[in-house]
Design a protein around this motif. Structure first.
Motif, PDB file in Angstrom:
ATOM      1  N   PRO A 184      57.081   8.742  83.340  1.00  0.00           N
ATOM      2  CA  PRO A 184      57.549   9.794  84.246  1.00  0.00           C
ATOM      3  C   PRO A 184      57.304   9.425  85.715  1.00  0.00           C
ATOM      4  CG  PRO A 184      56.144  10.696  82.506  1.00  0.00           C
ATOM      5  CD  PRO A 184      56.073   9.202  82.404  1.00  0.00           C
ATOM      6  N   GLY A 185      58.288   9.721  86.547  1.00  0.00           N
ATOM      7  CA  GLY A 185      58.142   9.520  87.986  1.00  0.00           C
ATOM      8  C   GLY A 185      58.292   8.090  88.471  1.00  0.00           C
ATOM      9  N   ARG A 186      58.635   7.160  87.575  1.00  0.00           N
ATOM     10  CA  ARG A 186      58.818   5.756  87.975  1.00  0.00           C
ATOM     11  C   ARG A 186      60.113   5.221  87.381  1.00  0.00           C
ATOM     12  NH1 ARG A 186      53.248   2.772  86.768  1.00  0.00           N
ATOM     13  NH2 ARG A 186      53.310   3.998  84.881  1.00  0.00           N
ATOM     14  N   ALA A 187      60.461   3.997  87.735  1.00  0.00           N
ATOM     15  CA  ALA A 187      61.659   3.382  87.167  1.00  0.00           C
ATOM     16  C   ALA A 187      61.498   3.304  85.646  1.00  0.00           C
ATOM     17  CB  ALA A 187      61.850   1.981  87.751  1.00  0.00           C
ATOM     18  N   PRO A 188      62.511   3.749  84.895  1.00  0.00           N
ATOM     19  CA  PRO A 188      62.365   3.781  83.436  1.00  0.00           C
ATOM     20  C   PRO A 188      62.230   2.393  82.829  1.00  0.00           C
ATOM     21  CG  PRO A 188      64.593   4.410  84.086  1.00  0.00           C
ATOM     22  CD  PRO A 188      63.797   4.233  85.343  1.00  0.00           C
ATOM     23  N   ARG A 189      61.241   2.274  81.944  1.00  0.00           N
ATOM     24  CA  ARG A 189      61.004   1.023  81.215  1.00  0.00           C
ATOM     25  C   ARG A 189      60.963   1.242  79.697  1.00  0.00           C
ATOM     26  NH1 ARG A 189      56.335   0.904  84.419  1.00  0.00           N
ATOM     27  NH2 ARG A 189      55.155   0.628  82.513  1.00  0.00           N
ATOM     28  N   MET A 190      60.920   2.531  79.296  1.00  0.00           N
ATOM     29  CA  MET A 190      60.769   2.838  77.879  1.00  0.00           C
ATOM     30  C   MET A 190      61.541   4.100  77.508  1.00  0.00           C
ATOM     31  SD  MET A 190      56.663   2.221  77.592  1.00  0.00           S
ATOM     32  CE  MET A 190      56.270   2.615  79.286  1.00  0.00           C
ATOM     33  N   VAL A 191      61.746   4.261  76.203  1.00  0.00           N
ATOM     34  CA  VAL A 191      62.248   5.517  75.648  1.00  0.00           C
ATOM     35  C   VAL A 191      61.102   6.099  74.838  1.00  0.00           C
ATOM     36  CG1 VAL A 191      63.917   6.606  74.099  1.00  0.00           C
ATOM     37  CG2 VAL A 191      64.625   4.666  75.533  1.00  0.00           C
ATOM     38  N   TRP A 192      60.733   7.334  75.167  1.00  0.00           N
ATOM     39  CA  TRP A 192      59.622   8.014  74.499  1.00  0.00           C
ATOM     40  C   TRP A 192      60.113   9.214  73.706  1.00  0.00           C
ATOM     41  CZ3 TRP A 192      55.374   9.080  78.758  1.00  0.00           C
ATOM     42  CH2 TRP A 192      54.720   7.891  79.076  1.00  0.00           C
ATOM     43  N   ALA A 193      59.414   9.506  72.629  1.00  0.00           N
ATOM     44  CA  ALA A 193      59.419  10.827  72.002  1.00  0.00           C
ATOM     45  C   ALA A 193      58.167  11.473  72.583  1.00  0.00           C
ATOM     46  CB  ALA A 193      59.339  10.719  70.494  1.00  0.00           C
ATOM     47  N   GLN A 194      58.371  12.435  73.449  1.00  0.00           N
ATOM     48  CA  GLN A 194      57.256  13.028  74.190  1.00  0.00           C
ATOM     49  C   GLN A 194      56.839  14.348  73.543  1.00  0.00           C
ATOM     50  OE1 GLN A 194      57.650  12.546  78.437  1.00  0.00           O
ATOM     51  NE2 GLN A 194      56.875  14.623  78.745  1.00  0.00           N
ATOM     52  N   TYR A 195      55.525  14.567  73.475  1.00  0.00           N
ATOM     53  CA  TYR A 195      54.954  15.783  72.885  1.00  0.00           C
ATOM     54  C   TYR A 195      54.201  16.557  73.952  1.00  0.00           C
ATOM     55  CZ  TYR A 195      56.356  13.979  68.400  1.00  0.00           C
ATOM     56  OH  TYR A 195      57.123  13.534  67.356  1.00  0.00           O
ATOM     57  N   ARG A 196      54.049  17.860  73.735  1.00  0.00           N
ATOM     58  CA  ARG A 196      53.322  18.706  74.688  1.00  0.00           C
ATOM     59  C   ARG A 196      51.832  18.416  74.599  1.00  0.00           C
ATOM     60  NH1 ARG A 196      56.988  22.698  72.572  1.00  0.00           N
ATOM     61  NH2 ARG A 196      58.622  22.960  74.128  1.00  0.00           N
ATOM     62  N   LYS A 197      51.173  18.468  75.758  1.00  0.00           N
ATOM     63  CA  LYS A 197      49.714  18.351  75.763  1.00  0.00           C
ATOM     64  C   LYS A 197      49.162  19.556  75.010  1.00  0.00           C
ATOM     65  CE  LYS A 197      48.626  15.543  79.709  1.00  0.00           C
ATOM     66  NZ  LYS A 197      47.704  15.355  80.805  1.00  0.00           N
ATOM     67  N   GLN A 198      48.211  19.313  74.165  1.00  0.00           N
ATOM     68  CA  GLN A 198      47.632  20.345  73.327  1.00  0.00           C
ATOM     69  C   GLN A 198      46.126  20.328  73.549  1.00  0.00           C
ATOM     70  OE1 GLN A 198      45.686  20.388  70.500  1.00  0.00           O
ATOM     71  NE2 GLN A 198      46.389  22.149  69.365  1.00  0.00           N
ATOM     72  N   PRO A 199      45.464  21.487  73.613  1.00  0.00           N
ATOM     73  CA  PRO A 199      44.026  21.500  73.925  1.00  0.00           C
ATOM     74  C   PRO A 199      43.160  20.625  73.010  1.00  0.00           C
ATOM     75  CG  PRO A 199      44.912  23.719  74.066  1.00  0.00           C
ATOM     76  CD  PRO A 199      46.017  22.843  73.518  1.00  0.00           C
ATOM     77  N   ASP A 200      43.411  20.634  71.706  1.00  0.00           N
ATOM     78  CA  ASP A 200      42.585  19.809  70.801  1.00  0.00           C
ATOM     79  C   ASP A 200      42.793  18.325  71.048  1.00  0.00           C
ATOM     80  OD1 ASP A 200      41.265  21.888  69.550  1.00  0.00           O
ATOM     81  OD2 ASP A 200      42.734  22.053  67.935  1.00  0.00           O
ATOM     82  N   PHE A 201      44.006  17.927  71.376  1.00  0.00           N
ATOM     83  CA  PHE A 201      44.306  16.529  71.684  1.00  0.00           C
ATOM     84  C   PHE A 201      43.501  16.090  72.913  1.00  0.00           C
ATOM     85  CE2 PHE A 201      46.804  13.165  73.718  1.00  0.00           C
ATOM     86  CZ  PHE A 201      47.081  12.328  72.657  1.00  0.00           C
ATOM     87  N   ARG A 202      43.552  16.908  73.966  1.00  0.00           N
ATOM     88  CA  ARG A 202      42.811  16.589  75.198  1.00  0.00           C
ATOM     89  C   ARG A 202      41.308  16.603  74.972  1.00  0.00           C
ATOM     90  NH1 ARG A 202      46.451  20.110  79.048  1.00  0.00           N
ATOM     91  NH2 ARG A 202      45.314  21.690  77.964  1.00  0.00           N
ATOM     92  N   LEU A 203      40.808  17.608  74.259  1.00  0.00           N
ATOM     93  CA  LEU A 203      39.372  17.721  74.015  1.00  0.00           C
ATOM     94  C   LEU A 203      38.864  16.532  73.205  1.00  0.00           C
ATOM     95  CD1 LEU A 203      36.753  19.310  74.311  1.00  0.00           C
ATOM     96  CD2 LEU A 203      37.410  20.595  72.243  1.00  0.00           C
ATOM     97  N   LEU A 204      39.606  16.142  72.191  1.00  0.00           N
ATOM     98  CA  LEU A 204      39.202  15.000  71.375  1.00  0.00           C
ATOM     99  C   LEU A 204      39.133  13.728  72.215  1.00  0.00           C
ATOM    100  CD1 LEU A 204      38.441  13.840  68.646  1.00  0.00           C
ATOM    101  CD2 LEU A 204      40.866  13.785  68.059  1.00  0.00           C
ATOM    102  N   SER A 205      40.130  13.497  73.046  1.00  0.00           N
ATOM    103  CA  SER A 205      40.113  12.317  73.932  1.00  0.00           C
ATOM    104  C   SER A 205      38.917  12.358  74.873  1.00  0.00           C
ATOM    105  CB  SER A 205      41.403  12.233  74.750  1.00  0.00           C
ATOM    106  OG  SER A 205      42.488  11.934  73.923  1.00  0.00           O
ATOM    107  N   SER A 206      38.638  13.527  75.414  1.00  0.00           N
ATOM    108  CA  SER A 206      37.516  13.689  76.338  1.00  0.00           C
ATOM    109  C   SER A 206      36.178  13.421  75.646  1.00  0.00           C
ATOM    110  CB  SER A 206      37.545  15.107  76.921  1.00  0.00           C
ATOM    111  OG  SER A 206      36.458  15.314  77.765  1.00  0.00           O
ATOM    112  N   ARG A 207      36.013  13.943  74.434  1.00  0.00           N
ATOM    113  CA  ARG A 207      34.755  13.723  73.686  1.00  0.00           C
ATOM    114  C   ARG A 207      34.568  12.252  73.339  1.00  0.00           C
ATOM    115  NH1 ARG A 207      33.729  18.946  71.099  1.00  0.00           N
ATOM    116  NH2 ARG A 207      33.331  20.222  72.947  1.00  0.00           N
ATOM    117  N   ILE A 208      35.631  11.597  72.966  1.00  0.00           N
ATOM    118  CA  ILE A 208      35.550  10.163  72.664  1.00  0.00           C
ATOM    119  C   ILE A 208      35.140   9.409  73.917  1.00  0.00           C
ATOM    120  CG2 ILE A 208      36.890   8.107  72.045  1.00  0.00           C
ATOM    121  CD1 ILE A 208      38.517  10.008  70.162  1.00  0.00           C
ATOM    122  N   ASP A 209      35.742   9.750  75.041  1.00  0.00           N
ATOM    123  CA  ASP A 209      35.418   9.070  76.293  1.00  0.00           C
ATOM    124  C   ASP A 209      33.952   9.262  76.664  1.00  0.00           C
ATOM    125  OD1 ASP A 209      36.556   7.542  78.611  1.00  0.00           O
ATOM    126  OD2 ASP A 209      35.705   9.254  79.669  1.00  0.00           O
TER     127      ASP A 209
END
Length: 182
Positions: free
Chosen positions: A84-109
């Motif tokens: 997003p916001g740059r010259a396209p280099r890929m085609v994505w199937a994009q998903y909505r940010k979800q609280p559990d997804f973010r929390l899990l990434s944060s805990r792992i970090d």
């Protein structure tokens, strides 16, 4: 020897079927290198180069962090040219940010920093699955998802620790471990 690792989510069969339909339509419009289906994933957390002696601690840490999380789902948002916001280099199937997804990434970090103090700075990931790497900007717009069927909710019941091996013909992903949620 360092191993290039990431934790990811593999699409279920229903999602893969919709992605296959869309990719077949998009291939007619977009000149790209299409990612093989066996390599499809959503990256939950990218570890990068992990030293072999760190791997047992990483595996133990992942078991402890992931087990308490209950299964959750990711809602499909759009097929998009990326990043997003740059010259396209890929085609994505994009998903909505979800609280559990973010929390899990944060805990792992938080847990990974003491194991690997020189690890790159973490940022909140945008859940997406890369379908293709563009060879040139597309001359025509991407087809609408409804044309091939719109992926629904992607259930997240397990995470996979993958090793990524960079080869001249592209990355090869090998699953090392699976971690069930809940």
């Amino acid at each position: 020897m360092d191993r290039r690792l990431f934790l990811g989510i593999a699409p279920d069969e229903a999602t893969s079927q919709q992605l296959r339909r869309y990719a077949a339509l998009a291939q007619e419009r977009v000149e790209a290198s299409w990612i093989p289906e066996e390599s499809w994933h959503i990256t939950q957390y990218f570890f990068g180069a992990v030293q072999e002696e760190v791997l047992p601690n990483l595996r133990a840490m992942l078991r402890l962090i992931i087990r308490p999380f209950q299964p959750f789902g990711l809602e499909f948002e759009a097929f998009a040219l990326a990043p997003p916001g740059r010259a396209p280099r890929m085609v994505w199937a994009q998903y909505r940010k979800q609280p559990d997804f973010r929390l899990l990434s944060s805990r792992i970090d938080e847990a990974y920093r003491p194991i690997q103090p020189l690890h790159q700075a973490w940022r909140s990931p945008l859940p997406h699955l890369t379908l293709a790497r563009l060879q040139a900007p597309p001359a025509r717009p991407l087809p609408y998802p409804e044309a091939g069927g719109r992926p629904g909710r992607l259930p997240v019941r397990e995470l996979i620790l993958w090793e990524s091996e960079l080869r001249p013909e592209g990355s090869v992903y090998t699953p090392l471990d699976r971690y069930r949620l809940g």
